[in-house]
Motif scaffolding. Structure first.
Motif, PDB file in Angstrom:
ATOM      1  N   LYS A 210     -10.952  -3.444  -5.420  1.00 30.65           N
ATOM      2  CA  LYS A 210      -9.679  -2.762  -5.197  1.00 30.65           C
ATOM      3  C   LYS A 210      -9.581  -2.216  -3.788  1.00 30.65           C
ATOM      4  CE  LYS A 210     -10.627  -0.163  -8.638  1.00 30.65           C
ATOM      5  NZ  LYS A 210     -10.616   0.826  -9.741  1.00 30.65           N
TER       6      LYS A 210
ATOM      7  N   TYR B 209      -7.120   0.663  -1.432  1.00 32.46           N
ATOM      8  CA  TYR B 209      -6.058   1.666  -1.485  1.00 32.46           C
ATOM      9  C   TYR B 209      -5.970   2.454  -0.185  1.00 32.46           C
ATOM     10  CZ  TYR B 209      -9.672   5.195  -2.584  1.00 32.46           C
ATOM     11  OH  TYR B 209     -10.775   6.026  -2.551  1.00 32.46           O
TER      12      TYR B 209
ATOM     13  N   LEU C 282       0.831  -1.205   0.000  1.00 30.52           N
ATOM     14  CA  LEU C 282       0.000   0.000   0.000  1.00 30.52           C
ATOM     15  C   LEU C 282       0.865   1.254   0.000  1.00 30.52           C
ATOM     16  CD1 LEU C 282      -2.636  -1.032   2.696  1.00 30.52           C
ATOM     17  CD2 LEU C 282      -3.122  -0.676   0.263  1.00 30.52           C
TER      18      LEU C 282
ATOM     19  N   THR D 113      -3.023   4.583  -6.988  1.00 30.28           N
ATOM     20  CA  THR D 113      -2.254   3.589  -6.236  1.00 30.28           C
ATOM     21  C   THR D 113      -3.099   2.415  -5.749  1.00 30.28           C
ATOM     22  OG1 THR D 113      -2.598   4.777  -4.161  1.00 30.28           O
ATOM     23  CG2 THR D 113      -0.640   5.366  -5.457  1.00 30.28           C
ATOM     24  N   ALA D 114      -4.294   2.290  -6.275  1.00 33.72           N
ATOM     25  CA  ALA D 114      -5.163   1.203  -5.819  1.00 33.72           C
ATOM     26  C   ALA D 114      -4.571  -0.158  -6.172  1.00 33.72           C
ATOM     27  CB  ALA D 114      -6.549   1.343  -6.426  1.00 33.72           C
ATOM     28  N   ILE D 115      -4.696  -1.097  -5.245  1.00 34.32           N
ATOM     29  CA  ILE D 115      -4.256  -2.468  -5.449  1.00 34.32           C
ATOM     30  C   ILE D 115      -5.457  -3.307  -5.869  1.00 34.32           C
ATOM     31  CG2 ILE D 115      -3.411  -4.539  -4.289  1.00 34.32           C
ATOM     32  CD1 ILE D 115      -1.773  -2.744  -2.478  1.00 34.32           C
TER      33      ILE D 115
ATOM     34  N   THR E 113      -8.007   6.157  -5.817  1.00 34.69           N
ATOM     35  CA  THR E 113      -8.497   4.936  -6.447  1.00 34.69           C
ATOM     36  C   THR E 113      -7.936   4.720  -7.839  1.00 34.69           C
ATOM     37  OG1 THR E 113     -10.493   3.708  -7.048  1.00 34.69           O
ATOM     38  CG2 THR E 113     -10.570   6.100  -7.322  1.00 34.69           C
TER      39      THR E 113
END
Length: 240
Positions: free
Chosen positions: A178, A180, A71, A79-81, A76
């Motif tokens: 997602k 983040y 993280l 850098t959202a995973i 959104t």
């Protein structure tokens, strides 16, 4: 003549007696039939399926070493995973399916979308795919707060309202897509993180606990009814 009449009477009596005996021992034709009714037991069986993405954006299993899980503060679209969560019906009967999302209370503002909330604002966000705009999320008050591994968590239910039951071997849409870290989270001079409220240090875990739930569809009119039955209270009063 009297002897003949007497003899005839005696023979008739004997004949009647014999008839009576035969009538008492006569067998009737009868028949019976019996069947053992065997019922099979239905079942509800589900599997939680979690997918992530590698550094190139390729979809991989969440448990894979290649799945990106680091993280960083952002938004959104930056850098959202990827954290795609679906529920597969692996049983033999139709089932209503949904997920519970549990987030540390210190990282979540609960039902108040302001930094002044008890959760100190949303420092950890979890969203569903924009394409699945029909997904509903309950308010935190529905599941409330519970302690997991000595840490307080806020719980939410994600489901598709008015959706049909999931057939065997089929899956839900992505009920979570997602995760983040909020862009307002910073790092203090001592290296500790400062939460989204801009003042609270935090050195705890950044975990999401995901639970999948499957509920029999037989005899249940809707997924809303299934959720209400499962938790013992109407879900309709806890939707945004």
């Amino acid at each position: 003549m009297k002897m003949k009449k007497k003899a005839l009477t005696l023979c008739l009596a004997v004949a009647l007696a014999a008839t009576a005996v035969v009538g008492g021992t006569m067998a009737y034709f009868t028949d019976t039939d019996s069947k053992k009714n065997t019922f099979t037991v239905g079942n509800v069986d589900i599997q939680l399926v979690e997918k992530g993405a590698d550094k190139e954006g390729n979809e991989v299993n969440w448990d894979s070493e290649d799945a990106v899980k680091e993280l960083m503060p952002g938004w959104t679209n930056t850098t959202a995973i990827k954290k795609s969560v679906t529920v597969e019906n692996t049983g033999d009967n139709d089932a209503y399916c949904w997920i519970e999302v549990w987030v540390p209370s210190a990282l979540d503002d609960g039902d108040d979308n302001s930094p002044a909330a008890p959760g100190l604002g949303n420092s950890l966000h979890f969203n569903y795919d924009a394409a699945n705009v029909g997904i509903e999320e309950t308010k935190a008050a529905y599941l409330g707060t519970k302690v997991i591994d000595e840490v307080p968590y806020n719980g939410y239910v994600h489901f598709v309202p008015d959706s049909d039951p999931i057939a065997p071997k089929a899956s839900t849409v992505a009920l979570l897509d997602k995760v983040y870290m909020d862009g307002k989270v910073t790092q203090g001079a001592d290296g500790n993180l400062i939460l989204a409220d801009g003042k609270t240090p935090y050195d705890g875990d950044w975990n999401l606990v995901i639970n999948a739930v499957g509920f029999q569809a037989a005899g249940i009119p809707s997924i809303e009814d299934a959720i209400s039955e499962y938790y013992g209270k109407p879900v309709s009063g806890y939707l945004w």
